[in-house]
Design a protein around this motif. Sequence first.
Motif, short mmCIF file in Angstrom:
data_model
loop_
_atom_site.label_atom_id
_atom_site.label_comp_id
_atom_site.label_asym_id
_atom_site.label_seq_id
_atom_site.Cartn_x
_atom_site.Cartn_y
_atom_site.Cartn_z
N ASP A 156 0.83 -1.19 0.00
CA ASP A 156 0.00 0.00 0.00
C ASP A 156 0.88 1.25 0.00
O ASP A 156 1.72 1.41 0.88
N ASP A 157 0.68 2.11 -0.98
CA ASP A 157 1.45 3.35 -1.02
C ASP A 157 0.57 4.59 -0.83
O ASP A 157 1.03 5.71 -1.00
N ASP A 158 -0.68 4.38 -0.45
CA ASP A 158 -1.59 5.52 -0.26
C ASP A 158 -1.02 6.54 0.72
O ASP A 158 -1.12 7.74 0.51
N TRP A 159 -0.42 6.06 1.82
CA TRP A 159 0.11 6.99 2.82
C TRP A 159 1.29 7.79 2.27
O TRP A 159 1.50 8.93 2.65
N MET A 160 2.03 7.20 1.33
CA MET A 160 3.13 7.94 0.71
C MET A 160 2.60 8.98 -0.27
O MET A 160 3.10 10.10 -0.32
N CYS A 161 1.59 8.60 -1.03
CA CYS A 161 1.01 9.54 -1.99
C CYS A 161 0.33 10.70 -1.29
O CYS A 161 0.46 11.85 -1.71
N ALA A 162 -0.38 10.44 -0.21
CA ALA A 162 -1.06 11.50 0.53
C ALA A 162 -0.07 12.36 1.31
O ALA A 162 -0.28 13.56 1.48
N ALA A 163 1.02 11.75 1.79
CA ALA A 163 2.07 12.44 2.54
C ALA A 163 1.52 13.26 3.71
O ALA A 163 2.00 14.36 3.99
N GLU A 166 2.62 12.00 9.40
CA GLU A 166 3.98 12.36 9.82
C GLU A 166 4.72 11.17 10.43
O GLU A 166 5.93 11.02 10.24
N VAL A 167 4.00 10.32 11.13
CA VAL A 167 4.63 9.16 11.77
C VAL A 167 5.16 8.20 10.71
O VAL A 167 6.33 7.80 10.74
N LEU A 168 4.33 7.83 9.75
CA LEU A 168 4.78 6.90 8.71
C LEU A 168 5.85 7.54 7.82
O LEU A 168 6.81 6.88 7.42
N LEU A 169 5.70 8.82 7.52
CA LEU A 169 6.71 9.51 6.71
C LEU A 169 8.07 9.50 7.40
O LEU A 169 9.12 9.47 6.75
N SER A 170 8.07 9.47 8.73
CA SER A 170 9.34 9.45 9.46
C SER A 170 10.10 8.15 9.26
O SER A 170 11.29 8.06 9.55
N LEU A 171 9.42 7.13 8.73
CA LEU A 171 10.09 5.86 8.45
C LEU A 171 11.02 5.96 7.24
O LEU A 171 11.92 5.15 7.07
N LEU A 172 10.78 6.96 6.40
CA LEU A 172 11.59 7.15 5.19
C LEU A 172 12.82 7.99 5.54
O LEU A 172 12.72 8.95 6.29
N LEU A 173 13.93 7.63 4.97
CA LEU A 173 15.14 8.42 5.18
C LEU A 173 14.96 9.82 4.62
O LEU A 173 14.39 10.00 3.53
N GLU A 174 15.43 10.82 5.34
CA GLU A 174 15.26 12.21 4.88
C GLU A 174 15.99 12.44 3.56
O GLU A 174 15.47 13.11 2.67
N LYS A 175 17.19 11.88 3.43
CA LYS A 175 17.96 12.06 2.20
C LYS A 175 17.23 11.36 1.05
O LYS A 175 16.99 10.17 1.09
N GLY A 176 16.82 12.11 0.07
CA GLY A 176 16.14 11.56 -1.09
C GLY A 176 14.65 11.32 -0.91
O GLY A 176 14.00 10.79 -1.79
N ARG A 177 14.09 11.72 0.25
CA ARG A 177 12.67 11.45 0.53
C ARG A 177 11.76 12.07 -0.51
O ARG A 177 10.84 11.43 -1.01
N ASP A 178 11.99 13.34 -0.85
CA ASP A 178 11.11 14.02 -1.80
C ASP A 178 11.16 13.36 -3.18
O ASP A 178 10.11 13.18 -3.83
N ASP A 179 12.35 12.99 -3.63
CA ASP A 179 12.48 12.31 -4.92
C ASP A 179 11.76 10.95 -4.86
O ASP A 179 11.04 10.59 -5.79
N PHE A 180 11.96 10.23 -3.79
CA PHE A 180 11.31 8.93 -3.61
C PHE A 180 9.79 9.08 -3.66
O PHE A 180 9.11 8.37 -4.41
N LEU A 181 9.24 10.02 -2.89
CA LEU A 181 7.80 10.22 -2.86
C LEU A 181 7.27 10.68 -4.22
O LEU A 181 6.19 10.25 -4.65
N GLY A 182 8.03 11.52 -4.91
CA GLY A 182 7.62 11.96 -6.24
C GLY A 182 7.51 10.78 -7.21
O GLY A 182 6.56 10.70 -7.98
N ARG A 183 8.49 9.88 -7.14
CA ARG A 183 8.46 8.71 -8.02
C ARG A 183 7.28 7.80 -7.70
O ARG A 183 6.62 7.28 -8.59
#
Length: 190
Positions: A156-163, A166-183
């Motif tokens: 499920d990537d709904d939480w990534m698309c909605a962004a 904050e709790v789940l987003l914190s699981l992603l590394l900050e470096k490259g997060r925006d590029d990752f979410l964009g993809r």
Amino acid sequence: MHIGTIAGRSVKRHLTNGSPTDNSPWDGRFFDLSGHASERWQELSGPWEEFGPFPRAFDYFGDGSFYLIDAPGHMPGNLAAVANIKYGDDQTAWVILASDCCHSRKLLMGEEEIASFDGPGGKMCLHEDVDSAKETIARIRTAEVEYGMHVAMAHDDDWMCAATNEVLLSLLLEKGRDDFLGRVREGKAP
């Protein structure tokens, strides 16, 4: 207790008979009990305790920070995990790593039913025990709605698309997060 792969109860009985040449969907060589397994693994035996809506949880580190949850349905011995994580400015939250217990928000929230599809030999489903899967999904929903836990599912990537979580987003590394979410939002491979 790091020994490689940890599996839930009944996995040995369910998967050790498979081979690439019989009708089993499982390659039993991974689970070979005679000492020739391709991976080190162990079936988790407990001790089990109740944790939130889950009747069978194993306190993995013994400090209440990370639980393995008996989550049957997808297959016998299916596990999920619940971790207490730090995010933001020293805040903490519980996150359920739901693995293959549930595959979408709509299914989790009861807006869709577990699907079946035509396969070799007739109707098939991604869950081997649909009744147990429904019970596990209901427990995860209860954990989110009544206990305030955050749910991350394997497919499920709904939480990534909605962004917005904050709790789940914190699981992603900050470096490259925006590029990752964009993809992810563009439907591309991360």
